[in-house]
Scaffold this active site. Structure first.
Site, short mmCIF file in Angstrom:
data_model
loop_
_atom_site.label_atom_id
_atom_site.label_comp_id
_atom_site.label_asym_id
_atom_site.label_seq_id
_atom_site.Cartn_x
_atom_site.Cartn_y
_atom_site.Cartn_z
N PRO A 2 0.83 -1.21 0.00
CA PRO A 2 0.00 0.00 0.00
C PRO A 2 0.86 1.26 0.00
O PRO A 2 1.76 1.41 0.83
CB PRO A 2 -0.79 -0.13 1.30
CG PRO A 2 -0.79 -1.60 1.60
CD PRO A 2 0.54 -2.09 1.13
N GLU A 3 0.63 2.14 -0.96
CA GLU A 3 1.35 3.40 -1.04
C GLU A 3 0.41 4.53 -0.62
O GLU A 3 -0.71 4.28 -0.17
CB GLU A 3 1.90 3.58 -2.45
CG GLU A 3 2.88 2.47 -2.82
CD GLU A 3 3.54 2.65 -4.18
OE1 GLU A 3 3.34 3.72 -4.81
OE2 GLU A 3 4.25 1.73 -4.62
N HIS A 89 -4.46 -13.94 10.33
CA HIS A 89 -3.67 -12.75 9.98
C HIS A 89 -4.26 -11.45 10.52
O HIS A 89 -3.86 -10.37 10.08
CB HIS A 89 -3.51 -12.67 8.46
CG HIS A 89 -2.85 -13.87 7.86
ND1 HIS A 89 -1.62 -14.32 8.27
CD2 HIS A 89 -3.28 -14.74 6.89
CE1 HIS A 89 -1.30 -15.40 7.58
NE2 HIS A 89 -2.28 -15.68 6.74
N ARG A 107 1.96 -10.50 6.44
CA ARG A 107 3.41 -10.50 6.61
C ARG A 107 3.86 -9.82 7.91
O ARG A 107 5.04 -9.84 8.25
CB ARG A 107 4.07 -9.83 5.39
CG ARG A 107 3.75 -10.55 4.10
CD ARG A 107 4.34 -9.88 2.90
NE ARG A 107 5.80 -9.98 2.86
CZ ARG A 107 6.55 -9.49 1.87
NH1 ARG A 107 5.96 -8.86 0.86
NH2 ARG A 107 7.85 -9.62 1.89
N ARG A 152 20.39 16.86 -4.27
CA ARG A 152 20.58 15.42 -4.27
C ARG A 152 21.23 14.95 -5.56
O ARG A 152 20.77 15.28 -6.66
CB ARG A 152 19.22 14.72 -4.11
CG ARG A 152 18.45 15.12 -2.85
CD ARG A 152 19.13 14.64 -1.59
NE ARG A 152 19.12 13.19 -1.52
CZ ARG A 152 18.10 12.47 -1.05
NH1 ARG A 152 17.01 13.09 -0.60
NH2 ARG A 152 18.18 11.16 -1.02
#
Length: 272
Positions: A2-3, A89, A107, A152
């Site tokens: 999920p973003e 889960h 997970r 950067r």
């Protein structure tokens, strides 16, 4: 995983329903990535004032303190009037007067953390303090974004994923915004000109807003708190389309690895 759009879609799907609810109890399953940081029993009697998002964190504001929730690699939240016993889960239940908020995470890379002092709590500062600008609000200032890029030397794809310049542009959406900007993912961020940075800034807003509108991306098992899947993946221009023709120029989409993450791009539409 999920973003930001998936997290925002999740927030929108239950925030209005849980706002104002009183907590009747909380139950933990198997250990998650980080400990809750308190006895679950102390949450009983608290009231949920609202649900916000910061990056990929959901912030449940309580009348004292807040809960920081992260979906990790495979987590999802459901909010239902009634629910059966926790499954294998299911690792966190927040039982409220308006329903049950449940975190399912096969997970167990997700987390639920209590911060007694809200955003000023040391735990919250540690988790949220290094995050970059929010891309969907007025705080996403171009000049600050451009200055961050100029400082950067890493590849622009890696800079977007790092989350300290702008937060929430995860792997799927980084490939998409770079395609829309005509920028090759291996280009050093510091070499991006102002005009191209303007296109990138606009593309980040557009792609993430579209992804929220489409309910996020469901590549495997993402669903919102209603159990609904997202459809942005059907709109993808390059992501997960290696070898397929570019939707703009018909050149085969290429795949490369950057920092062990898959990157998709068009070698013609993204020359530089």
């Amino acid at each position: 995983m999920p973003e930001l759009p998936e997290v925002e879609v999740t927030r929108l799907s239950f925030a209005g329903r849980i706002e104002g609810a009183h907590v009747h109890g909380a139950e933990m399953g198997k250990p998650l990535r980080w400990p809750l940081g308190c006895d679950p029993a102390i949450l009983t009697g608290r009231q949920v004032l609202g649900v916000r998002r910061r990056g990929k964190y959901l912030l449940l504001d309580l009348d004292r303190g807040m809960l920081l929730m992260h979906l990790g690699m495979s987590g999802s939240l459901s909010f239902t009037a009634q629910a059966g016993p926790p499954g294998t889960h299911d690792h966190f239940d927040l039982i409220t007067s308006r329903g049950l908020l449940r975190l399912n995470d096969p997970r167990r890379f997700g987390a639920v953390v209590y911060a007694d002092g809200g955003e000023l709590d040391p735990v919250a500062v540690k988790l949220l303090g290094g995050l970059g600008m929010e891309p969907l609000g007025d705080a996403f200032e171009f000049e600050k974004f451009f200055a961050g890029l100029r400082s950067r030397s890493a590849a622009i794809k890696q800079v977007l994923l790092a989350g300290d310049v702008v937060v929430g542009v995860g792997n799927i959406y980084a490939s998409e915004v770079l395609f829309r900007s005509g920028i090759r993912p291996t280009l050093a961020a510091s070499r991006i000109s102002r005009p191209r940075a303007l296109r990138l800034h606009a593309a980040i807003r557009e792609v993430l807003a579209l992804a929220v509108q489409k309910g996020g991306s469901t590549l495997r098992d993402f669903s919102n708190a209603w159990g609904e899947s997202g459809y942005f993946q059907l709109e993808a221009m390059v992501y997960d389309r290696a070898g397929m023709p570019c939707r703009t120029c018909a050149t085969p989409i290429r795949l490369l690895r950057q920092g062990q993450r898959a990157t998709y791009f068009c070698p013609v539409c993204q020359k530089y």
